[in-house]
Scaffold this active site. Structure first.
Site, mmCIF file in Angstrom:
data_model
loop_
_atom_site.group_PDB
_atom_site.id
_atom_site.type_symbol
_atom_site.label_atom_id
_atom_site.label_comp_id
_atom_site.label_asym_id
_atom_site.label_seq_id
_atom_site.Cartn_x
_atom_site.Cartn_y
_atom_site.Cartn_z
ATOM 1 N N ARG A 240 32.738 44.806 39.833
ATOM 2 C CA ARG A 240 33.627 44.507 38.767
ATOM 3 C C ARG A 240 33.526 45.339 37.521
ATOM 4 N NH1 ARG A 240 35.984 42.645 41.908
ATOM 5 N NH2 ARG A 240 36.806 40.552 42.257
ATOM 6 N N GLU A 269 41.886 46.783 33.242
ATOM 7 C CA GLU A 269 42.956 47.003 34.571
ATOM 8 C C GLU A 269 44.220 46.493 34.228
ATOM 9 O OE1 GLU A 269 41.050 45.982 38.196
ATOM 10 O OE2 GLU A 269 39.291 47.463 37.721
ATOM 11 N N HIS A 288 41.476 50.179 42.046
ATOM 12 C CA HIS A 288 41.064 48.842 42.566
ATOM 13 C C HIS A 288 41.435 48.752 44.001
ATOM 14 C CE1 HIS A 288 39.573 44.685 40.850
ATOM 15 N NE2 HIS A 288 39.425 44.839 42.098
#
Length: 336
Positions: A240, A269, A288
């Site tokens: 993360r 993000e 991602h």
């Protein structure tokens, strides 16, 4: 007529197909209502009376959860739950489910790909070829050791790093791991040496971060940790983005505390267009995407539908991240 109302927070001008969710909901008198909203208040106007929520990417705040009047389950299509106020759901007795086991292999493969791409400086070599260089492309590689015999260190040793181990072992790597929540004997069974975090950072040529996002892991990898790493070290993050102090990492890359970073996740993000990482040649970035494959979307949708079908049918879900919410739920346990 549908007995249960399932609400999904949709995206403007991008309606979703709920075929796979509905396949799992056969036998349950339910309908899925997609709601597009620009704010929590607007969402609650249409979702307040939902019996279940389907959550795919959207943040779900404490305000939204507290405003739900009859919600029985919140089903997520992700492994991570840091975008949802789970504590608020627990306080209301609402189970929150995730999909913890559907994309382990995908993320493991992506992690291995980032390690190899970063070590062999594939983006640098690709750019050299496109810029008209050929034999000169050997120069960057002559400064690097071969991968065989290097040390790979995992920060956290859950399902994904355990799946990375057999992918990277054939490359002749020594492998270390730090995880205070995993038995040392478990690591040893995987042929991995258990160490503390400081030793891992000092010894590893490649540091692979797999920390989950939580209040306790926020910016756990910061200046102190980067300064412990080797100047030739590669830092890989498919965990993360919030677990890393991004400003400290950028400084580490600029000032040579570490050599390279390969990142699938960032602190914010999507990132701002002026994020300094975009202009750095010693950084490899992916959006991602580690968990993505042709099968994952279908499987995650079916899993969400299955979890909702269980709860609306009076049974406990399979993957509940807040099991204390089940204590007084009245939901039946599975019988063995």
């Amino acid at each position: 007529m549908a007995k249960f109302k399932i609400v999904a927070w949709g995206r403007p001008n991008a309606p979703r197909d709920y075929t796979f969710e509905m396949e799992s909901l056969r036998g349950v008198a339910a309908e899925i209502v997609e709601v597009t909203a620009a704010s929590d208040d607007e969402f609650l106007e249409k979702a307040q009376d939902a019996d279940a929520l389907l959550v795919s990417g959207h943040a779900l705040s404490e305000k939204v959860i507290n405003g739900l009047t009859q919600c029985k389950i919140i089903a997520l299509d992700s492994v991570g739950t840091n975008h949802v106020a789970v504590s608020a759901a627990t306080a209301k007795g609402i189970p929150v489910t995730n999909c913890p086991d559907i994309n382990i292999q995908e993320v493991a493969e992506h992690t291995a790909a980032l390690i190899l791409a970063a070590h062999r400086r594939l983006l640098t070599l690709d750019k050299m070829v496109r810029d008209g260089y050929w034999w000169e492309g050997h120069a960057p590689m002559r400064q690097l050791p071969r991968l065989y015999g290097q040390t790979l260190g995992f920060v956290s040793f859950g399902n994904i790093p355990r799946a990375v181990v057999p992918l990277m072992k054939p490359f002749g790597l020594r492998i270390l791991a730090y995880d205070p929540f995993v038995m040392e004997t478990t690591m040893i069974q995987f042929g991995v040496e258990p160490v503390d975090l400081k030793e891992l950072l000092r010894r590893s040529d490649i540091v692979a971060n797999h920390l989950p996002g939580s209040a306790g892991t926020t910016k756990l990898i910061g200046e102190e940790q980067f300064r412990l790493m080797k100047p030739e070290a590669i830092f890989v993050n498919t965990g993360r983005g919030t677990t890393v102090d991004e400003a400290a990492m950028i400084r580490a890359l600029n000032e040579g505390w570490i050599a390279h970073a390969a990142l699938d996740v960032l602190e914010k993000e999507p990132p701002d267009p002026d994020n300094p990482l975009f202009a750095m040649e010693n950084v490899t970035l992916t959006p991602h995407a580690a968990s993505a494959s042709s099968r994952v979307l279908e499987v995650s949708k079916r899993r969400m539908g299955m979890e909702i079908a269980l709860v609306l049918g009076g049974r406990r879900p399979m993957s509940c991240v807040n099991p204390s919410a089940l204590d007084n739920s009245g939901l039946l346990k599975w019988q063995v």
